[in-house]
Design an enzyme around this catalytic site. Sequence first.
Site, PDB file in Angstrom:
ATOM      1  N   GLY A   1       3.291 -42.832  27.044  1.00 21.92           N
ATOM      2  CA  GLY A   1       5.051 -43.616  26.557  1.00 21.92           C
ATOM      3  C   GLY A   1       5.647 -43.983  28.387  1.00 21.92           C
ATOM      4  O   GLY A   1       6.572 -45.728  27.845  1.00 21.92           O
TER       5      GLY A   1
ATOM      6  N   ASN B   1      -4.497 -49.487  36.228  1.00 16.90           N
ATOM      7  CA  ASN B   1      -4.079 -49.321  36.904  1.00 16.90           C
ATOM      8  C   ASN B   1      -2.830 -49.849  38.561  1.00 16.90           C
ATOM      9  O   ASN B   1      -1.802 -50.470  39.202  1.00 16.90           O
ATOM     10  CB  ASN B   1      -3.669 -48.086  37.305  1.00 16.90           C
ATOM     11  CG  ASN B   1      -4.491 -46.770  37.809  1.00 16.90           C
ATOM     12  OD1 ASN B   1      -5.544 -47.165  36.768  1.00 16.90           O
ATOM     13  ND2 ASN B   1      -4.874 -46.307  38.712  1.00 16.90           N
TER      14      ASN B   1
ATOM     15  N   THR C   1       5.017 -26.722  20.624  1.00 16.58           N
ATOM     16  CA  THR C   1       5.819 -27.334  19.826  1.00 16.58           C
ATOM     17  C   THR C   1       5.848 -28.867  20.440  1.00 16.58           C
ATOM     18  O   THR C   1       6.279 -29.055  21.303  1.00 16.58           O
ATOM     19  CB  THR C   1       7.120 -26.832  20.174  1.00 16.58           C
ATOM     20  OG1 THR C   1       6.906 -25.437  19.427  1.00 16.58           O
ATOM     21  CG2 THR C   1       8.750 -26.976  18.759  1.00 16.58           C
TER      22      THR C   1
ATOM     23  N   CYS D   1      -2.186 -44.228  51.211  1.00 19.32           N
ATOM     24  CA  CYS D   1      -1.920 -44.031  52.009  1.00 19.32           C
ATOM     25  C   CYS D   1      -0.399 -43.670  52.124  1.00 19.32           C
ATOM     26  O   CYS D   1       0.324 -43.171  52.931  1.00 19.32           O
ATOM     27  CB  CYS D   1      -2.124 -45.230  53.270  1.00 19.32           C
ATOM     28  SG  CYS D   1      -1.061 -46.597  52.133  1.00 19.32           S
TER      29      CYS D   1
END
Length: 400
Positions: A203, A154, A240, A328
Amino acid sequence: MSMIYLDHAATTPVRPEVLEEMLPYLKEMYGNPSGLCQRSMEAAKAVETARKRVADSLGCEPEEIYFTSGGTEADNWALKSSARMVKNRGGGSVHIITSQVEHHAVLHACEALERAGAAVTCLPVDERGRVSPAELERAIRPDTALISIMYANNEVGTIQPVREIGAIARSHHICFHTDAVQAYGHLPISVNELGVDMLSASGHKCGAPKGIGFLYIRKGTDLPPFMDGGAQERGRRAGTENVAGIVGLGKAAQLSQKEMRETEKKTAAMRDHLIGRLLKEIPFARLNGSRHDRLAGNCSVSFQFVEGAALLLLLDEEGICAAAGSACSTGSRHPSHVLTAMGLPDDVARGTLRLTLGYGNTMEQIDQAADAIRKCVAKLRETSGEYEDYLQERSVRHTL
Ligand code: PLP
């Protein structure tokens, strides 16, 4: 001033087509999929359509997709329940192999498992942020229950050798989980070709809303439920269903499948242009991560003699939304665990800027961003004592 959004690794805007498909499930089609009335059946049908779309995007069966609240839950489920599965079988020790550059959803889950008695091997990475498959194979022990290595990072966008790791895991009959939160919807993924047993995705990294994700679990993998409660998701993930979110994720999966090749090409061209300009026009700049095994949208660059947090603030004033490569931005001056694992010195890591491109960005925006970054870096260096010291030292060396 219009804003230029270059923080798609943090989150993406919801695609208009996704929102359009979701809206009826937030308005008139509000049924609970577990019920038996018409409203409920409409909702249940929408959930199954989305499950099929997601399964098609991975080349697996719909029954192998379990919707979760996002990537963090999917990672925690894969790791913590794998450890529980071994204990349930009466196994003794549990050993997990992961890497130093994983997201905290994996690393902190591993730390929790260590506190509960599991053994964890956290593999180092090379200067590009890649795990060595040979080193991974050497780390395997008789009690290794799980290998968890992310698909793409990432922070620096490095893509891991997932296929090789999958083959090693298979040959040793070890379950293999990959955190594909940053890769899903951006790279073609076939769970069967890769030999992956579990895969996490989210998502909001690919045009669907926040709060929805999934865990792919290969048929036959004996993974206990993470949530206790109702019988939703074939009794494996109670609660749910987030029907509108699931519908949105299904639509995003379908769109990304259709557009992936074209989008990847366009995004990679913008990324390469941005990297080229920053490295050419700004002195003391370095690219982090791999040149080739890299997500199309990722540009992580470190600027010496600059504080990433200060650069972010200046860029924000210029209408550019980006991220720093360290903690930071949340008030700490500690450089990121990813950059540190890749061997970056602390002072260089602290000057890191993560620019992540995505849907809606244009070459014109990229040029505007590059101009603004060059201007802001120069401005910060004007007031940097360290930079001044460096220049003085250099001029003394030149005159000697
Ligand atoms: N894994 C990776 C690699 C991520 O980048 C993120 C989010 O940034 C997560 C897991 C967590 O996903 P979520 O925000 O859906 O909980």
